[in-house]
Design a protein around this motif. Structure first.
Motif, PDB file in Angstrom:
ATOM      1  N   ILE A 279       0.851  -1.193   0.000  1.00 21.16           N
ATOM      2  CA  ILE A 279       0.000   0.000   0.000  1.00 21.16           C
ATOM      3  C   ILE A 279       0.884   1.239   0.000  1.00 21.16           C
ATOM      4  O   ILE A 279       1.736   1.404   0.883  1.00 21.16           O
ATOM      5  CB  ILE A 279      -0.928   0.015   1.232  1.00 21.16           C
ATOM      6  CG1 ILE A 279      -1.775  -1.261   1.266  1.00 21.16           C
ATOM      7  CG2 ILE A 279      -1.813   1.250   1.210  1.00 21.16           C
ATOM      8  CD1 ILE A 279      -2.590  -1.423   2.531  1.00 21.16           C
TER       9      ILE A 279
ATOM     10  N   VAL B 195      -8.431  -1.080   3.196  1.00 17.11           N
ATOM     11  CA  VAL B 195      -8.245  -2.131   2.192  1.00 17.11           C
ATOM     12  C   VAL B 195      -8.827  -3.434   2.726  1.00 17.11           C
ATOM     13  O   VAL B 195      -8.621  -3.782   3.889  1.00 17.11           O
ATOM     14  CB  VAL B 195      -6.751  -2.315   1.854  1.00 17.11           C
ATOM     15  CG1 VAL B 195      -6.551  -3.451   0.863  1.00 17.11           C
ATOM     16  CG2 VAL B 195      -6.175  -1.012   1.299  1.00 17.11           C
TER      17      VAL B 195
ATOM     18  N   SER C 118       1.009  -2.236   4.544  1.00 12.22           N
ATOM     19  CA  SER C 118       1.592  -3.237   3.659  1.00 12.22           C
ATOM     20  C   SER C 118       1.908  -4.488   4.467  1.00 12.22           C
ATOM     21  O   SER C 118       2.541  -4.414   5.523  1.00 12.22           O
ATOM     22  CB  SER C 118       2.865  -2.695   3.009  1.00 12.22           C
ATOM     23  OG  SER C 118       2.576  -1.599   2.162  1.00 12.22           O
TER      24      SER C 118
ATOM     25  N   ALA D 271     -10.251  -1.250  -2.167  1.00 12.55           N
ATOM     26  CA  ALA D 271      -9.760  -0.145  -1.333  1.00 12.55           C
ATOM     27  C   ALA D 271     -10.766   0.997  -1.380  1.00 12.55           C
ATOM     28  O   ALA D 271     -11.121   1.484  -2.463  1.00 12.55           O
ATOM     29  CB  ALA D 271      -8.395   0.323  -1.818  1.00 12.55           C
TER      30      ALA D 271
END
Length: 284
Positions: free
Chosen positions: A115, A126, A141, A156
């Motif tokens: 991300i 997300v 992430s 998202a």
């Protein structure tokens, strides 16, 4: 005395007969395959009916095994974010070496979600969804491990922060997770709007908001008039794109005022402010 000798001889013969009927011990060669280097197996070798059980972590040969049927059970092993499993059985015969190969295979996969694009300290929205109702929120992430093979979708939602709206593009938005493999997807956020500030000067006293105005026009038919009754500024939050700024003339008493725009055509970028100045002056 003779009776005792006959009795002793009978016992010896009986023991010899029993020894002859008992098969010699056997051995079992266990070979472990399919696991990543340095990963211990979880294999248990046990004799049906009891009497023997041993955990095997590496390939080895088990000796002095009594004749019978042996069960090889394999417990799940986690390594590198994947789950490995399997099972096997073998029969050991007296005086012979049996061999069995325990082959591990990955039964789960992974998904790495990256991300980018949001301001520091802002959490994204997300969601990863997949087989059997799987759904998990992702706030940074990360790599999801232990996933059942199948198709997964990544979505998202928009994020609003600092007066700007960030929208995301997901590439790819749908991935196929396979056993022993980590799929990848990147979520890239970008601000979909910015600010356009119009600052005016030179408006004389006596001017009204009904006759001193600046027109801003842009993408998708956007058009808005900004009215001023004195020097000052106004800001618009607008979608990114190209905008035109026009200063409309106005009259105060016998004087007509015309505006000079510093940039009549401007580009508004995401999460930024573009300022345009308009200087009014009475025409001679």
């Amino acid at each position: 005395m003779n009776a005792k000798r006959h009795h002793f001889g009978f016992l010896v013969v009986l023991l010899l007969i029993l020894a002859a009927c008992t098969p010699p011990p056997g051995s079992l060669k266990v070979t472990i395959a399919g696991l990543p280097a340095g990963t211990d197996a979880k294999v248990t070798v046990s004799k049906q009916g009891g009497g023997f059980s041993k955990e095997v972590k590496k390939s080895e040969t088990l000796n002095n095994l009594a004749s019978g049927t042996y069960q090889i059970s394999v417990s799940a092993v986690s390594a590198g974010g994947y789950t490995y499993s399997g099972s096997a059985s073998v029969k050991v015969e007296g005086g012979k070496q049996a061999e069995v190969t325990v082959t591990y295979q990955a039964s789960t996969g992974g998904l790495s979600v990256s991300i980018v694009g949001l301001p520091e300290g802002v959490s994204p929205e997300v969601t990863v969804s997949g087989p059997s109702g799987f759904s998990q929120k992702v706030a940074t992430s990360t790599t999801l491990s232990g996933l059942v093979p199948g198709q997964y979708s990544i979505s998202a939602a928009e994020v609003s922060v600092g007066g700007y709206t960030y929208v995301a593009s997901v590439n790819p938005a749908t991935v196929t997770v396979t056993a022993g493999v980590t799929a990848t997807s990147q979520v890239t956020y970008g601000a979909s709007n910015g600010k356009l500030t119009v600052r005016v000067s030179g408006i004389p006293s006596g001017a009204s908001a009904t006759n001193a105005n600046v027109t801003v026009s842009g993408p998708g038919g956007f058009s808005q008039n900004l009215s001023f009754s004195g020097d000052g500024s106004q800001s618009l939050v607008v979608p990114v794109g190209q905008y035109n700024v026009a200063a409309n003339p106005f009259t105060v008493g016998a004087d007509t005022y015309a505006g000079t725009v510093s940039e009549s055509s401007v580009t508004v970028t995401g999460a930024s402010t573009k300022e345009v100045t308009v200087s009014y002056e009475a025409s001679s």
